[in-house]
Design a protein around this motif. Structure first.
Motif: not given
Length: 304
Positions: A166-182
């Protein structure tokens, strides 16, 4: 005495990727034949084995190397050695990839991850020659990392799975992520399925100045900086389908790495990062030739 490789030795390689599979017949780094299939279910292995059978009749090869997506069990002492672990690819979890070929062909069969194979190939013939410690990162359907130290791929309890950091999210990015595990691990943010979901249109239609590429460069730049701090590689090769289609990303990644490192590492400024962070020297052949290297190693390590 281990198996001997000379200029005439033929090796068969099998690269199993997230979207495509490639079988290769080679003499050293010279590719003689290649066949490709879309990655379907485990029945794809039957198609590949049949192709190898056909090649073997006219050109007997001495070993097979398998460079596969994972996760894989690579501990030779484990009863599940060579089996696929808990992969999200439907139908593949638990499949005995190594055994499928070892039972059919009475020759040495080696197996490693696809990205470790690519790293080994780049060390032997590509952008990482003469580099004692080097890494290969692939950004495609998934995000993978191969680490090589003194010519050997690094394995511990498992092979490296740095794409799920995991890394820090860029400001304003609200995408939940697509990895089924994480969810929003790195692969969940910039792997092929994640980018398609973020863009909501074919990636080929997304212009270079779209904010999505700014986010990708920032996220990869932070990840690469962490790899440099942790592994201190002599070379970091970044390849895969995403950078194949967006080569301008590499310069933006270097800038992001420099920003993340600050002035902490002496001598590693932006100019130096152009030598440290590079594209594959073997291009798209890094993966197929990685399978050939794995086969060569299996032959060398097998008593004659």
């Amino acid at each position: 005495m281990a198996g001997v490789i000379d200029k005439d030795t033929l090796i068969a390689g099998v690269e199993l990727g997230g979207t495509k599979c490639i079988a290769t017949l080679a003499r050293g780094r010279t590719i003689l034949h290649q066949s490709r299939w879309p990655t379907r279910g485990p029945e794809t292995l039957d198609d590949i084995a049949a192709a190898l059978d056909g090649w073997r009749r006219g050109a007997p090869f001495a070993a097979i190397g398998i460079a596969s997506f994972g996760p894989l069990c690579l501990d030779p002492a484990d009863p599940h050695f060579g089996h696929m672990e808990n992969t999200p690819k439907p139908g593949w979890a638990g499949v005995d990839v190594h055994g499928h070929f070892a039972r059919r062909f009475a020759i040495p069969v080696g197996i490693d991850t696809d990205v470790a194979g690519a790293a080994l190939a780049e060390g032997a013939w590509g952008a990482s020659t003469d580099c004692p410690v080097h890494v290969y990162a692939t950004i495609g359907t998934g995000v993978g990392l191969g680490i090589v130290v003194d010519g050997k791929a690094v394995h511990g309890r498992l092979h490296p799975e740095a794409g799920h950091m995991r890394i820090r999210r860029t400001p304003g990015d609200t995408f939940a992520g697509a990895c089924p595990a994480h969810g929003d691990c790195l692969e969940g943010l910039i792997g092929g399925p994640a980018l398609a979901a973020r863009a909501n249109r074919p990636l080929a239609e997304v212009p270079d100045d779209d904010i999505i590429w700014q986010r990708v460069a920032a996220e990869l730049g932070e990840w690469a900086a962490m790899l440099i701090l942790c592994l201190s590689p002599h070379r970091l090769v970044i390849g895969g389908g995403v950078l194949d289609h967006r080569p301008a990303l590499l310069d933006n990644i270097r800038v992001a790495v420099a920003d993340n490192l600050g002035s902490y590492l002496a001598g590693l400024d932006l100019d130096a990062l152009h030598d440290l962070i590079v594209p594959p020297g073997l291009g798209r052949e890094a993966g197929p030739l990685g399978a050939i290297i794995i086969g060569q190693n299996a032959l060398r390590e097998t008593p004659a």
